[in-house]
Design a protein around this motif. Structure first.
Motif, PDB file in Angstrom:
ATOM      1  N   PRO A 107       0.633  -1.190  -0.251  1.00 51.00           N
ATOM      2  CA  PRO A 107      -0.434  -0.268   0.244  1.00 51.00           C
ATOM      3  C   PRO A 107       0.297   1.197  -0.293  1.00 51.00           C
ATOM      4  O   PRO A 107       0.532   2.439  -0.144  1.00 51.00           O
ATOM      5  CB  PRO A 107      -0.819  -0.290   1.702  1.00 51.00           C
ATOM      6  CG  PRO A 107      -0.043  -1.086   2.675  1.00 51.00           C
ATOM      7  CD  PRO A 107       0.254  -1.709   1.721  1.00 51.00           C
ATOM      8  N   ASP A 108       2.120   1.180  -0.089  1.00 54.75           N
ATOM      9  CA  ASP A 108       3.782   2.082  -0.108  1.00 54.75           C
ATOM     10  C   ASP A 108       4.329   1.841  -0.943  1.00 54.75           C
ATOM     11  O   ASP A 108       4.084   1.472  -1.886  1.00 54.75           O
ATOM     12  CB  ASP A 108       3.535   2.189   1.081  1.00 54.75           C
ATOM     13  CG  ASP A 108       2.742   2.187   2.645  1.00 54.75           C
ATOM     14  OD1 ASP A 108       1.481   3.445   2.891  1.00 54.75           O
ATOM     15  OD2 ASP A 108       2.511   1.326   3.833  1.00 54.75           O
ATOM     16  N   VAL A 109       4.649   3.329  -1.401  1.00 57.27           N
ATOM     17  CA  VAL A 109       5.574   3.369  -2.052  1.00 57.27           C
ATOM     18  C   VAL A 109       7.021   2.007  -1.594  1.00 57.27           C
ATOM     19  O   VAL A 109       7.037   1.601   0.361  1.00 57.27           O
ATOM     20  CB  VAL A 109       6.716   4.125  -2.625  1.00 57.27           C
ATOM     21  CG1 VAL A 109       7.995   3.758  -3.336  1.00 57.27           C
ATOM     22  CG2 VAL A 109       5.824   5.429  -2.656  1.00 57.27           C
ATOM     23  N   PRO A 110       7.486   0.582  -2.411  1.00 53.91           N
ATOM     24  CA  PRO A 110       8.256  -0.277  -2.073  1.00 53.91           C
ATOM     25  C   PRO A 110       9.309   0.667  -1.844  1.00 53.91           C
ATOM     26  O   PRO A 110       9.923   0.992  -2.508  1.00 53.91           O
ATOM     27  CB  PRO A 110       7.634  -1.275  -3.567  1.00 53.91           C
ATOM     28  CG  PRO A 110       7.242  -0.544  -3.768  1.00 53.91           C
ATOM     29  CD  PRO A 110       6.897   0.597  -4.413  1.00 53.91           C
ATOM     30  N   ILE A 162       0.896  -1.383  -6.588  1.00 52.97           N
ATOM     31  CA  ILE A 162       1.444  -0.900  -6.302  1.00 52.97           C
ATOM     32  C   ILE A 162      -0.288  -0.147  -5.732  1.00 52.97           C
ATOM     33  O   ILE A 162      -0.275   0.093  -6.801  1.00 52.97           O
ATOM     34  CB  ILE A 162       2.913   0.067  -6.200  1.00 52.97           C
ATOM     35  CG1 ILE A 162       3.415  -0.384  -6.117  1.00 52.97           C
ATOM     36  CG2 ILE A 162       2.176   2.032  -5.636  1.00 52.97           C
ATOM     37  CD1 ILE A 162       4.717   0.798  -7.370  1.00 52.97           C
ATOM     38  N   ASP A 163      -0.330  -0.053  -4.979  1.00 52.34           N
ATOM     39  CA  ASP A 163      -2.304   1.099  -4.097  1.00 52.34           C
ATOM     40  C   ASP A 163      -1.343   2.149  -4.488  1.00 52.34           C
ATOM     41  O   ASP A 163      -1.099   2.697  -4.130  1.00 52.34           O
ATOM     42  CB  ASP A 163      -1.770   0.620  -2.998  1.00 52.34           C
ATOM     43  CG  ASP A 163      -3.799   0.788  -3.043  1.00 52.34           C
ATOM     44  OD1 ASP A 163      -3.847   2.237  -2.732  1.00 52.34           O
ATOM     45  OD2 ASP A 163      -4.790  -0.255  -2.679  1.00 52.34           O
ATOM     46  N   GLU A 164      -2.838   3.198  -5.212  1.00 58.71           N
ATOM     47  CA  GLU A 164      -2.711   4.560  -6.083  1.00 58.71           C
ATOM     48  C   GLU A 164      -2.859   5.222  -4.472  1.00 58.71           C
ATOM     49  O   GLU A 164      -1.822   6.204  -4.782  1.00 58.71           O
ATOM     50  CB  GLU A 164      -4.630   5.000  -6.384  1.00 58.71           C
ATOM     51  CG  GLU A 164      -4.760   5.731  -7.260  1.00 58.71           C
ATOM     52  CD  GLU A 164      -5.889   5.419  -7.865  1.00 58.71           C
ATOM     53  OE1 GLU A 164      -6.292   7.173  -7.950  1.00 58.71           O
ATOM     54  OE2 GLU A 164      -6.524   5.076  -8.287  1.00 58.71           O
ATOM     55  N   VAL A 194       7.648  -5.347 -13.968  1.00 52.82           N
ATOM     56  CA  VAL A 194       6.254  -4.969 -13.741  1.00 52.82           C
ATOM     57  C   VAL A 194       5.878  -3.809 -12.968  1.00 52.82           C
ATOM     58  O   VAL A 194       6.233  -4.445 -11.792  1.00 52.82           O
ATOM     59  CB  VAL A 194       6.078  -5.896 -13.927  1.00 52.82           C
ATOM     60  CG1 VAL A 194       4.642  -6.017 -14.282  1.00 52.82           C
ATOM     61  CG2 VAL A 194       6.745  -7.269 -14.977  1.00 52.82           C
ATOM     62  N   VAL A 195       5.830  -2.977 -13.537  1.00 48.87           N
ATOM     63  CA  VAL A 195       4.913  -2.700 -12.034  1.00 48.87           C
ATOM     64  C   VAL A 195       3.753  -1.873 -12.601  1.00 48.87           C
ATOM     65  O   VAL A 195       3.283  -1.542 -13.578  1.00 48.87           O
ATOM     66  CB  VAL A 195       5.828  -0.961 -12.012  1.00 48.87           C
ATOM     67  CG1 VAL A 195       4.526  -0.007 -10.955  1.00 48.87           C
ATOM     68  CG2 VAL A 195       6.863  -0.696 -11.230  1.00 48.87           C
ATOM     69  N   GLN A 196       2.757  -2.594 -11.651  1.00 46.54           N
ATOM     70  CA  GLN A 196       1.338  -2.410 -11.901  1.00 46.54           C
ATOM     71  C   GLN A 196       0.512  -1.505 -11.161  1.00 46.54           C
ATOM     72  O   GLN A 196       0.410  -1.867  -9.623  1.00 46.54           O
ATOM     73  CB  GLN A 196       0.306  -4.069 -11.600  1.00 46.54           C
ATOM     74  CG  GLN A 196       0.750  -4.253 -12.761  1.00 46.54           C
ATOM     75  CD  GLN A 196      -0.154  -5.388 -13.312  1.00 46.54           C
ATOM     76  OE1 GLN A 196       0.839  -6.912 -12.523  1.00 46.54           O
ATOM     77  NE2 GLN A 196      -1.493  -6.263 -13.485  1.00 46.54           N
TER      78      GLN A 196
END
Length: 275
Positions: A107-110, A162-164, A194-196
């Motif tokens: 839910p945060d920036v990894p 990654i959550d919006e 891959v980033v979604q």
């Protein structure tokens, strides 16, 4: 040059410090001379030798070059950086560093995608790293060290969902936040990453409020699942538990935007923050 110091049961940071001192004395240099010739502060070098500080990777690269010892100090640093993590996280960090495939929902920036400036802001928060600025810098150095696994050869296959909300919550400094978004945009275009983005429009999902989920696969095919929140971290290697979390991750991935639409989304957010 081989392993200069036999660490025995010492911490990685202590072994690194003793190796630094050995190399300096073997070269016939005082701390003052070393500071003059390398440009690093004398007291800073002293604390590295005593094991009180963990440097950035670039410092060890500079000193490896200075002493002409190949990548000896860098190799010691890779071990020493684990000292910055609590014991319960160390096994996970070791598995992460050797993973051939990793899937992450957060839910945060990894942490693996954070810039140094953004990581420093996150780790300086009142609920993050306790203690003084030096301890924060050690945590930042350790986090940056984790990211080396994404740049090694062969590089692991990595997927981040990654959550919006992570992309809508800017840092306190506008330049830091822009740099962070630009970094995510750049990494999203690496061939092995891959980033979604999981948009708000996906609605309520089964991992809400449960922190992050990471799945790691090793070269031998073994896998672990790791869940983490603000005050807990749980590593699971039971095949049934790992399968359960893999299915959970797959369901969430299917709710996320496609990689190309996610890249467009990130660029739109960048535009919203101005040129």
């Amino acid at each position: 040059m081989g392993e200069v110091v036999d660490g025995g049961g010492e911490s990685g940071r202590a072994v690194l410090g003793r190796t630094l001192k050995y190399l300096r004395e073997h070269a016939g240099k005082t701390l003052g001379q070393l500071a003059d010739e390398t440009g690093y502060d004398k007291s800073y070098l002293s604390r590295l030798e005593s094991g009180e500080r963990l440097s950035k990777l670039a410092v060890m690269e500079d000193l490896d070059t200075y002493y002409g010892c190949g990548d000896l100090l860098v190799r010691h640093w890779r071990i020493a950086r684990y000292d910055a993590f609590k014991d319960k996280y160390k096994r996970y960090m070791a598995l992460e560093s050797t993973a051939r495939l990793l899937h992450v929902y957060t839910p945060d920036v990894p942490g693996l995608l954070q810039t140094e400036e953004f990581a420093r802001e996150v780790l300086s928060g009142p609920q993050a790293t306790a203690g003084n600025g030096e301890e924060v810098e050690e945590q930042v150095a350790a986090r940056m060290g984790r990211q080396l696994m994404l740049r090694k050869t062969p590089a692991p296959g990595a997927r981040f969902v990654i959550d919006e909300s992570a992309l809508r919550r800017p840092s306190a400094n506008a330049d830091t936040w822009k740099g962070q978004l630009l970094h995510i945009e750049a990494v999203a275009q690496w061939p092995h990453v891959v980033v979604q983005v999981l948009p708000f429009s996906a609605g309520v999902h089964h991992l809400m409020g449960k922190g992050s989920l990471t799945l790691l696969w090793q070269e031998d095919g073994s896998a672990v699942a790791y869940t983490e929140g603000h005050s807990f971290g749980l590593l699971m290697d039971d095949p049934e538990e790992v399968l359960h979390h893999r299915l959970s991750y797959d369901q969430l991935r299917d709710l996320a935007l496609s990689p190309s639409d996610s890249l467009t989304f990130i660029r739109d957010v960048l535009e919203e923050h101005g040129p």
